[in-house]
Design a protein around this motif. Structure first.
Motif, short mmCIF file in Angstrom:
data_model
loop_
_atom_site.label_atom_id
_atom_site.label_comp_id
_atom_site.label_asym_id
_atom_site.label_seq_id
_atom_site.Cartn_x
_atom_site.Cartn_y
_atom_site.Cartn_z
N ALA A 280 0.73 5.72 4.70
CA ALA A 280 2.15 5.63 4.38
C ALA A 280 2.42 4.33 3.63
O ALA A 280 2.05 3.24 4.09
N LEU A 281 3.06 4.44 2.47
CA LEU A 281 3.33 3.27 1.63
C LEU A 281 4.73 2.75 1.90
O LEU A 281 5.72 3.47 1.76
N GLY A 282 4.80 1.49 2.30
CA GLY A 282 6.10 0.87 2.58
C GLY A 282 6.65 0.19 1.35
O GLY A 282 6.01 -0.70 0.78
N ALA A 283 7.82 0.61 0.91
CA ALA A 283 8.49 -0.04 -0.22
C ALA A 283 9.99 -0.11 0.00
O ALA A 283 10.70 -0.80 -0.73
N ASN A 284 10.47 0.59 1.02
CA ASN A 284 11.90 0.62 1.33
C ASN A 284 12.12 -0.13 2.65
O ASN A 284 11.76 0.36 3.72
N TYR A 285 12.70 -1.33 2.55
CA TYR A 285 12.82 -2.19 3.71
C TYR A 285 14.28 -2.38 4.11
O TYR A 285 15.18 -2.40 3.26
N GLY A 286 14.50 -2.54 5.41
CA GLY A 286 15.84 -2.77 5.92
C GLY A 286 16.29 -4.20 5.69
O GLY A 286 15.50 -5.08 5.35
N GLN A 287 17.58 -4.44 5.87
CA GLN A 287 18.14 -5.78 5.73
C GLN A 287 17.85 -6.58 7.00
O GLN A 287 18.46 -6.35 8.04
N HIS A 288 16.92 -7.52 6.89
CA HIS A 288 16.49 -8.25 8.07
C HIS A 288 15.77 -9.52 7.63
O HIS A 288 15.20 -9.56 6.53
N PRO A 289 15.77 -10.59 8.45
CA PRO A 289 15.03 -11.81 8.07
C PRO A 289 13.56 -11.57 7.77
O PRO A 289 12.98 -12.25 6.92
N VAL A 290 12.93 -10.60 8.44
CA VAL A 290 11.51 -10.32 8.18
C VAL A 290 11.30 -9.85 6.75
O VAL A 290 10.30 -10.18 6.11
N THR A 291 12.24 -9.09 6.23
CA THR A 291 12.09 -8.49 4.91
C THR A 291 12.92 -9.19 3.84
O THR A 291 13.04 -8.68 2.73
N ARG A 292 13.48 -10.34 4.16
CA ARG A 292 14.29 -11.07 3.18
C ARG A 292 13.40 -11.50 2.01
O ARG A 292 12.37 -12.13 2.18
N ASN A 293 13.81 -11.12 0.81
CA ASN A 293 13.06 -11.43 -0.42
C ASN A 293 11.65 -10.84 -0.41
O ASN A 293 10.77 -11.30 -1.13
N PHE A 294 11.44 -9.83 0.41
CA PHE A 294 10.12 -9.18 0.48
C PHE A 294 10.19 -7.87 -0.29
O PHE A 294 10.84 -6.91 0.15
N ASN A 295 9.54 -7.82 -1.43
CA ASN A 295 9.62 -6.65 -2.30
C ASN A 295 8.26 -6.03 -2.59
O ASN A 295 8.13 -5.21 -3.49
N SER A 296 7.25 -6.44 -1.85
CA SER A 296 5.90 -5.96 -2.11
C SER A 296 5.61 -4.68 -1.34
O SER A 296 6.26 -4.37 -0.34
N ILE A 297 4.60 -3.97 -1.79
CA ILE A 297 4.19 -2.73 -1.13
C ILE A 297 3.31 -3.06 0.08
O ILE A 297 2.45 -3.94 0.03
N THR A 298 3.54 -2.35 1.16
CA THR A 298 2.70 -2.45 2.35
C THR A 298 2.08 -1.08 2.62
O THR A 298 2.61 -0.05 2.21
N VAL A 299 0.97 -1.09 3.33
CA VAL A 299 0.24 0.16 3.60
C VAL A 299 0.06 0.31 5.11
O VAL A 299 -0.47 -0.59 5.77
N PHE A 300 0.50 1.46 5.62
CA PHE A 300 0.43 1.73 7.06
C PHE A 300 -0.42 2.98 7.29
O PHE A 300 0.09 4.10 7.25
N PRO A 301 -1.72 2.81 7.53
CA PRO A 301 -2.58 3.97 7.74
C PRO A 301 -2.28 4.67 9.08
O PRO A 301 -2.04 4.02 10.10
N PHE A 302 -2.28 5.98 9.05
CA PHE A 302 -2.13 6.81 10.25
C PHE A 302 -0.90 6.41 11.07
O PHE A 302 -0.96 6.24 12.29
N ALA A 303 0.21 6.25 10.38
CA ALA A 303 1.43 5.75 11.02
C ALA A 303 2.12 6.86 11.81
O ALA A 303 1.95 8.05 11.55
N ARG A 304 2.94 6.44 12.77
CA ARG A 304 3.75 7.37 13.53
C ARG A 304 5.21 6.93 13.47
O ARG A 304 5.51 5.76 13.20
N GLN A 305 6.09 7.86 13.71
CA GLN A 305 7.52 7.57 13.62
C GLN A 305 7.98 6.73 14.81
O GLN A 305 7.55 6.94 15.95
N ILE A 306 8.84 5.77 14.52
CA ILE A 306 9.44 4.92 15.54
C ILE A 306 10.94 5.18 15.55
O ILE A 306 11.63 4.95 14.55
N SER A 307 11.44 5.68 16.68
CA SER A 307 12.88 5.95 16.81
C SER A 307 13.42 5.16 17.98
O SER A 307 12.80 5.10 19.05
N LEU A 308 14.58 4.56 17.78
CA LEU A 308 15.22 3.77 18.83
C LEU A 308 16.56 4.39 19.20
O LEU A 308 17.35 4.75 18.31
#
Length: 451
Positions: A280-308
């Protein structure tokens, strides 16, 4: 015909005088503006002659002077003018931070001072900030800025990884372990240690972050109770969850309001980029300090859905959404997987979340990632996985203003030439070439004259 009398001559003199005066004022003004305002353009292919924006932010967050003392001789047998190399490199930092001072000491002239400072290598630097000092022997932006981060970081931050159940280890070398991630944490000033709750009485009170990274066997109820007590008293947590069962940690999931959907995230976009469809390729990030000014692609192999679930106790933010055109595959993975809209969840899919709450006048942070693989030694080099992981830890310990610097590829490089080569080039351009043009001009003139 205009007659120049004394009156006209005086008028012209005044006009010329005013013109010269205004010209001098203009030149002086331009000189002043040039001295007070420095404008530079870095035309190198990868911005090699300017600092990374992350380095700039670290310098801007440093409240107080930085002093660098370099113990170096005038010439080094291997590197040549080592003082110039270091001075040119640190000039990038001095442009951003005016109270960044640089001092050189020659070890051959001051051997006693050098010995007392514990210097072992020619060109070794001692960087001092806010009463704390660290040694450095590498001239590199990533290493130097990480050293500044260690100096800025207040107190010792202890990152503990749960062990005893086959978890991914921060000091492990196996492909599935998190050894490279642990190494990077150490480089920026974190202390890492394993925690076996079957032996330890409790999670130590000085723990800044507890990492639970994909246990392979069930935890004992007493161990789970210790983790719940740690969270209840405000402990920060990074929980990496893979496809396996929760291994006895369902009470922790209930405490955090976490719901796990069975299945693996399938991302057709990854397949188009010649990657496995289960990456799973991460490119759509939420508004949060962790992702502030973070525009790079991340890769999540064999990911599962996280629901809160909605909670009055926790504030939650989805950090990463993947598989815009994908889904959560609950069937067997084969060469021709297809989406079953009656049983499977369509994308986009949230695979990472951050929770926070105020407890005992302090902010508690929890991060849950639906892929332990993304920080594993095998995959941490994919995309900006490392940078995302470091940002997670910085936020968890409430140091989100301190970010890691990833090395930039050297797409272009310096051209270093010897003095003899420079002399030959200078002679060619300043003497030989002009003389050649003069000879050609004289020859043309002589030829025309004879005609």
């Amino acid at each position: 015909m205009i007659t120049i009398n004394k009156k006209l001559r005086l008028r012209l003199l005044i006009q010329n005088g005013l013109f010269v005066l205004l010209l001098l004022l203009l030149v002086g003004l331009l000189g002043y503006l040039g001295r007070e305002n420095s404008i530079q353009w870095d035309i190198s292919q990868n911005g090699r002659n300017t600092l990374n924006q992350a380095s700039v932010e670290v310098l801007q967050n440093m409240d107080g002077p930085v002093t660098v003392t370099v113990y170096a001789t005038a010439q080094d047998a291997r590197l040549g003018d080592i003082r110039k190399i270091i001075s040119d490199f640190l000039a990038l930092y001095q442009r951003i931070k005016p109270d960044f001072t640089l001092t050189f000491i020659d070890p051959t002239e001051h051997p006693k001072i050098t010995q007392e400072a514990g210097i072992k290598v020619n060109g070794e630097m001692i960087v001092t900030f806010n009463g704390r000092s660290k040694h450095l022997t590498i001239v590199n932006e990533q290493v130097f800025t990480n050293l500044l981060i260690r100096l800025v970081r207040s107190g010792e931050k202890l990152v503990m990884d749960l062990s005893g159940h086959g978890e991914r280890r921060l000091d492990g070398r196996a492909n599935h372990d998190l050894g490279e991630f642990g190494k990077q944490l150490s480089m920026i000033g974190f202390k890492t240690s394993a925690l076996n709750l079957a032996i330890a009485q409790d999670v130590p009170v000085n723990t800044s972050v507890l990492i639970i990274a994909s246990p392979q066997v069930d935890l004992l109820k007493g161990e789970v109770d210790k983790i719940l007590a740690y969270v209840a008293r405000g402990g920060n947590l990074l929980w990496l969850i893979d496809q396996e069962s929760l291994r006895g940690l369902q009470p922790l999931a209930d405490k955090l309001g976490l719901t796990l959907t069975p299945g693996i995230v399938v991302d057709p976009q990854a397949q188009q980029l010649k990657a496995p469809i289960t990456f799973a390729l991460g490119a759509n990030y939420g508004q949060h300090p962790v992702t502030r000014n973070f525009n790079s692609i991340t890769v999540f192999p064999f990911a599962r859905q996280i629901s809160l679930n909605e909670s009055k106790e926790w504030n939650s933010v989805s950090l990463v959404e993947v598989a815009q055109n994908g889904w959560v595959e609950t069937g067997k993975l084969g060469s021709n997987v297809t989406f079953d809209k009656t049983h499977e969840v369509a994308g986009p899919v949230s695979i990472a979340a951050a929770l926070s709450r105020t407890l005992q006048d302090r902010e508690q942070h929890v991060a849950i990632i639906g892929s332990g693989h993304f920080l594993a030694n095998s995959y941490i080099g994919n995309g900006s996985n490392l940078g995302f992981g470091i940002n997670l830890i910085n936020w968890l310990v409430d140091d989100e203003n301190l970010i890691t610097i990833q090395p930039r590829a050297t797409l272009d490089s310096n051209l270093t030439m010897s003095k003899s080569a420079l002399a030959i080039i200078a002679t060619g351009f300043l003497i030989v070439l002009p003389l050649f043009f003069v000879v050609c001009g004289v020859a043309v003139w002589w030829r025309r004259k004879r005609k």
